[in-house]
Design an enzyme around this catalytic site. Structure first.
Site, PDB file in Angstrom:
ATOM      1  N   ASP A  56       0.842  -1.128   1.773  1.00 43.79           N
ATOM      2  CA  ASP A  56      -0.476  -1.717   1.985  1.00 43.79           C
ATOM      3  C   ASP A  56      -1.415  -1.328   0.845  1.00 43.79           C
ATOM      4  O   ASP A  56      -1.201  -0.305   0.169  1.00 43.79           O
ATOM      5  CB  ASP A  56      -1.070  -1.236   3.305  1.00 43.79           C
ATOM      6  N   TYR A  84       6.648  10.108   3.481  1.00 39.08           N
ATOM      7  CA  TYR A  84       5.234   9.844   3.215  1.00 39.08           C
ATOM      8  C   TYR A  84       4.402  11.100   3.412  1.00 39.08           C
ATOM      9  O   TYR A  84       4.708  11.949   4.269  1.00 39.08           O
ATOM     10  CB  TYR A  84       4.686   8.791   4.183  1.00 39.08           C
ATOM     11  N   ASP A  98      -6.077   1.750  10.477  1.00 36.46           N
ATOM     12  CA  ASP A  98      -6.481   2.472   9.278  1.00 36.46           C
ATOM     13  C   ASP A  98      -7.943   2.150   8.999  1.00 36.46           C
ATOM     14  O   ASP A  98      -8.641   1.587   9.851  1.00 36.46           O
ATOM     15  CB  ASP A  98      -5.566   2.149   8.088  1.00 36.46           C
ATOM     16  N   ARG A 190       1.058   3.770  10.284  1.00 33.71           N
ATOM     17  CA  ARG A 190      -0.227   3.466  10.935  1.00 33.71           C
ATOM     18  C   ARG A 190      -0.078   3.458  12.458  1.00 33.71           C
ATOM     19  O   ARG A 190      -0.953   3.935  13.180  1.00 33.71           O
ATOM     20  CB  ARG A 190      -0.746   2.110  10.468  1.00 33.71           C
TER      21      ARG A 190
END
Length: 240
Positions: A56, A84, A98, A190
């Site tokens: 994203d 991540y 987010d 997310r």
């Protein structure tokens, strides 16, 4: 944000890229994954370019980009596990999970302790049935969820099986929380953040995401799109 779709002229095809190459790029925040692909396409002069796993715009980090015949191997990379570094903020909730969409609700994380946060996050390790966010590229009924979300619609999304291999390096400085997660293909971090916020009773939004690895490939070995383009220009000048 500096994007890369239409500025400048295409370079003469780079022989290595045309023959099929795999590049490790470090995507900057604010760029789309397509921006990175477009920069590689323009820098190499090769039209057939693809990436192995969307990031994203809010996210940074490792993007594997393939050119020419190497694009046939993209699925082999997308199927690899990912790692991540995640930052989230407790006490807020948004439709995108987010900071890309407005805050819908605020609820101070009163009484939430670091020990409780670590326990909740640990509860997400293992095989999960995860519901993808509305603001995602998943298709339901032949339509991308983000297209429906932009029109203010929310639809039922079937849960999908994912695996969270580990969540560690949890650092708490309320309302901010940071952690590292290693997970399978198809995991939406997310959604993990949103679900953790719901479990804590105060909500949570992802504020930053950095992909540090895809299988054995590390972001430490990647270059920025700008550095990639500069190196390509230098090679072209030497070959001229």
């Amino acid at each position: 944000m500096r994007t890369s779709g239409s500025r400048g002229t295409a370079a003469p095809p780079d022989p290595a890229a045309a023959a099929g190459a795999v590049y490790l790029l470090d995507k900057p925040r604010g760029w789309t994954s397509f921006d990175v692909v477009a920069r590689v396409r323009r820098a190499t002069g090769v039209r057939k370019v693809g990436h192995a796993g969307t990031l994203d715009p809010i996210a940074t980090g490792l993007l594997i980009v393939c050119t020419g015949p190497a694009t046939r191997r993209i699925e082999a990379y997308t199927g690899l596990d990912k790692e991540y570094e995640v930052a989230m903020e407790l006490g807020a909730r948004t439709s995108s999970y987010d900071t890309e969409t407005p805050v819908l609700e605020r609820r101070p994380p009163e009484g939430v302790t670091p020990e409780r946060i670590r326990a909740v996050l640990a509860g997400f390790v293992g095989a999960l049935q995860q519901v993808p966010p509305m603001h995602s590229a998943v298709k339901v009924g032949g339509r991308r969820l983000y297209t429906l979300a932009r029109r203010g619609r929310e639809v039922e999304r079937p849960a999908r099986p994912v695996v969270v291999h580990a969540i560690d390096d949890v650092a708490v400085d309320l309302p901010a929380v940071r952690f590292r997660v290693r997970c399978s293909k198809g995991t939406y971090v997310r959604s993990l953040v949103n679900d953790a916020g719901a479990a804590l009773g105060c909500g949570a939004v992802m504020t930053a995401l950095r992909r540090t690895s895809i299988g054995p490939y590390r972001v430490a070995d990647a270059v920025t799109p700008e550095a990639f383009a500069s190196a390509a220009e230098h090679r072209a000048a030497e070959d001229a």
